[in-house]
Design an enzyme around this catalytic site. Structure first.
Site, PDB file in Angstrom:
ATOM      1  N   LYS A 267       0.790  -1.203   0.309  1.00  0.00           N
ATOM      2  CA  LYS A 267      -0.105   0.066   0.141  1.00  0.00           C
ATOM      3  C   LYS A 267       0.383   1.660   0.068  1.00  0.00           C
ATOM      4  CE  LYS A 267      -4.062  -1.798   2.088  1.00  0.00           C
ATOM      5  NZ  LYS A 267      -5.070  -1.732   2.110  1.00  0.00           N
ATOM      6  N   ARG A 341      -9.844 -11.730   2.732  1.00  0.00           N
ATOM      7  CA  ARG A 341     -10.920 -12.766   1.918  1.00  0.00           C
ATOM      8  C   ARG A 341     -10.408 -13.739   1.807  1.00  0.00           C
ATOM      9  NH1 ARG A 341     -11.362  -9.464  -3.628  1.00  0.00           N
ATOM     10  NH2 ARG A 341     -11.162  -7.969  -2.365  1.00  0.00           N
TER      11      ARG A 341
HETATM   12  N1  BES Z   1      -8.119  -3.639   4.249  1.00  0.00           N
HETATM   13  C1  BES Z   1      -8.342  -3.595   3.522  1.00  0.00           C
HETATM   14  C2  BES Z   1      -9.300  -2.552   2.825  1.00  0.00           C
HETATM   15  C3  BES Z   1      -9.888  -1.227   4.379  1.00  0.00           C
HETATM   16  C4  BES Z   1      -9.437  -0.278   3.346  1.00  0.00           C
HETATM   17  C5  BES Z   1     -10.024  -1.216   5.376  1.00  0.00           C
HETATM   18  C6  BES Z   1      -9.735   1.118   3.947  1.00  0.00           C
HETATM   19  C7  BES Z   1     -10.649  -0.134   5.722  1.00  0.00           C
HETATM   20  C8  BES Z   1      -9.833   1.054   4.760  1.00  0.00           C
HETATM   21  C9  BES Z   1      -8.385  -4.509   2.156  1.00  0.00           C
HETATM   22  O1  BES Z   1      -7.919  -5.040   3.075  1.00  0.00           O
HETATM   23  C10 BES Z   1      -7.164  -3.778   1.348  1.00  0.00           C
HETATM   24  O2  BES Z   1      -6.400  -4.021   1.231  1.00  0.00           O
HETATM   25  N2  BES Z   1      -8.866  -4.359   0.137  1.00  0.00           N
HETATM   26  C11 BES Z   1      -8.334  -4.083  -1.370  1.00  0.00           C
HETATM   27  C12 BES Z   1      -8.575  -5.093  -2.245  1.00  0.00           C
HETATM   28  C13 BES Z   1      -8.372  -4.754  -3.403  1.00  0.00           C
HETATM   29  C14 BES Z   1      -6.674  -4.718  -3.309  1.00  0.00           C
HETATM   30  C15 BES Z   1      -8.676  -6.208  -4.241  1.00  0.00           C
HETATM   31  C16 BES Z   1      -8.938  -2.735  -1.476  1.00  0.00           C
HETATM   32  O3  BES Z   1      -9.841  -2.178  -1.275  1.00  0.00           O
HETATM   33  O4  BES Z   1      -8.478  -2.233  -2.107  1.00  0.00           O
HETATM   34 MN    MN Z   2      -5.192  -5.490   2.540  1.00  0.00          MN
END
Ligand code: BES
Ligand code: MN
Ligand code: ZN
Length: 490
Positions: A267, A341
């Protein structure tokens, strides 16, 4: 906070604050009329001067100077249409009216069980402040220590029960807030598992903790894939509350990513700095299970949390890797930041097979896409069961938390097809919260299931309504309300 019910007169009760609501600046309640008279009829002038229009949540504060027994009078604007909402508003305002005063006497707009419960929840929740890592003078002094709910007879059993319910829900919500706010170097997977174990054992609940070896033995490769890049072992915790005579069995499952760096699909810093919140689903699960046990609800409630970090260590899983789920399906990894997931998939399969509940409900900070769709004050609710969706929506309204039902669109299912494995774990560019839910659905079999994407409301950059900055404990209040209603069905 100690909350007492009392029928003492607002004029005579000794407290730092006397707090009372009003829906109008011209038509006053009998209590407020009395107080105004005791104060020498100064309110109208004060309000004019201060621009107080009795707008919802607006408040004015003035010294009582011996004219009533309390030191300060606080008048709070309320809507005047919904007694429970007004009780919350007045109680919450009491916690914000001063950082120094220790006790408050609160005139409930309406005295009944629902208002007492709402006031207790708002008081204990409103007084919440996270100060574990401040030292010396910087440590928060802590606000209200005691409160009196006026007009409520302490011998009234329904009111006493409502006070207990409100107290338990708020305390369990605050626990969830603490867990989310704790920094990820301390609230790591092993620590999070220990909290659940310790708190559950205090209540005499049955606890099983699974470490890396046990997860390997079970074949939870998806869960373990996420853990590969971390220096800290994963944990899966199962807590069982099984009251005698229960006819229903609900299992809550929580995403417990104590830190989500994104893994190799790392990230950007701005998205990472709040990622200690990625265990808010586990925190909500813990709060719900402990509350159910403390309230002795007549429903069997199980809690399972999957705890790990998502890091970039040398052994980290990669895009392109394929792992076999506990369920037996092979999964091609697309983006290592879609880790939640994977952990949930294996936990859900385990719960389905080992616990065989009547219903599984998972809480997860699963997707940014859900926040894009619904904003950050509302959670996404996914289930194929219309009746369940309706019941949960009802519970959420009573609990004053916001959910919105999202579709499990079949059109998007093919985006999870893989060319080399049974499934990919990430779909296409659109509908990211839906494809995440569709992925989870592959692992629940025939067990009734609901997925709650709480990515938005479980962590806030700034206080909003009754929710504090940081961890909010979102989901606990609704989960408890749902279980109460389920128990009442018999
Ligand atoms: N933990 C994150 C989702 C999240 C984002 C929670 C902001 C709280 C605040 C999750 O693991 C994630 O990174 N999801 C990705 C999925 C994508 C890579 C398909 C997302 O939402 O960008
Ligand atoms: Mn994530
Ligand atoms: Zn995550």
């Amino acid at each position: 906070m100690k909350i007492q019910l009392t029928t003492d007169s607002p004029l005579a009760l000794e407290a730092d604050l006397l707090v009372i609501g009003t829906a109008s600046t011209t038509k006053l309640s009998d209590d407020l009329e009395k107080i105004d008279r005791a104060m020498g009829g100064t309110l109208a002038e004060l309000w004019k001067d201060e621009g107080f229009e009795a707008k919802n949540g607006q408040r004015v504060k003035l010294p009582a100077r011996g004219r009533v027994k309390a030191k300060w009078l606080v008048v709070v604007g309320i809507g005047g249409k919904d007694a429970v909402a007004d009780a919350r508003t007045v109680a919450h305002a009491a916690t914000k009216a001063s950082s120094r005063q220790k006790s408050a006497a609160i005139v409930l707009p309406t005295v009944d069980a629902a208002s007492v419960r709402a006031a207790a929840e708002a008081l204990i929740g409103g007084a919440y402040e996270y100060g574990d890592y401040k030292t010396g003078d910087r440590k928060p002094k802590g606000g209200l220590k005691s409160a009196f709910l006026l007009g409520a007879d302490k011998k009234d059993r329904a009111l006493k029960q409502a006070l207990t319910e409100g107290t338990v829900v708020a305390e369990c919500t605050n626990l969830a807030r603490d867990l989310v706010n704790a920094p990820p170097n301390d609230m790591h997977p092993i620590a999070l598992a220990d909290v659940f174990r310790t708190e559950a054992e205090k209540l005499g609940l049955k606890v099983t903790v699974f470490g890396k070896k046990e997860l390997e033995k079970k074949g939870m490769e998806l869960f373990l894939a996420v853990n590969r890049g971390s220096a800290i072992e994963p944990r899966m915790v199962h807590v069982a509350y099984e009251p005698e005579g229960a006819t229903k069995k609900v299992a809550f499952v929580g995403k417990g990513l104590t830190f989500d760096s994104g893994g190799l699909c790392i990230k950007p810093p701005k998205s990472m700095d709040t990622m200690k919140c990625d265990m808010a689903g586990a925190a909500a699960t813990i709060g719900i299970v402990l509350a159910a046990a403390r309230l002795k609800l007549p429903v069997a409630v199980h809690g399972v949390i999957g705890c790990t970090e998502n890091m970039t260590g040398a052994a980290a899983y990669r895009p392109g890797d394929v792992f076999k789920s506990l369920d037996g399906k092979t999964v091609e990894i697309i983006n290592t930041d879609a880790e939640g997931r994977l952990v949930l998939a294996d936990c859900l399969s385990w719960v389905r097979d080992e616990l065989a509940p009547d219903l599984m409900i998972d809480h997860a900070t699963l997707t940014g896409a859900c926040m894009v769709a619904l904003g950050n004050y509302r959670a996404g609710l996914f289930t194929a069961d219309d009746d369940l969706a309706t019941k949960y929506a009802k519970a959420s309204e009573v609990a004053d938390e916001k959910f919105w039902r999202m579709p499990l669109d079949e059109d998007l299912r093919s985006s999870l097809d893989s060319t080399i494995a049974d499934l990919k774990h990430v779909g296409g560019a659109y509908g990211g919260s839906i494809t995440a839910a569709l992925f989870l659905r592959e692992f629940v079999g025939k067990t009734p299931w609901m997925h709650l994407d709480i990515a938005g409301p479980s962590f806030l950059e700034g206080a909003h309504g009754r929710a504090p900055r940081g961890g909010t404990g979102f989901g606990v209040a609704t989960g408890v309300r749902f279980l109460e209603a389920l128990g009442a069905e018999g």
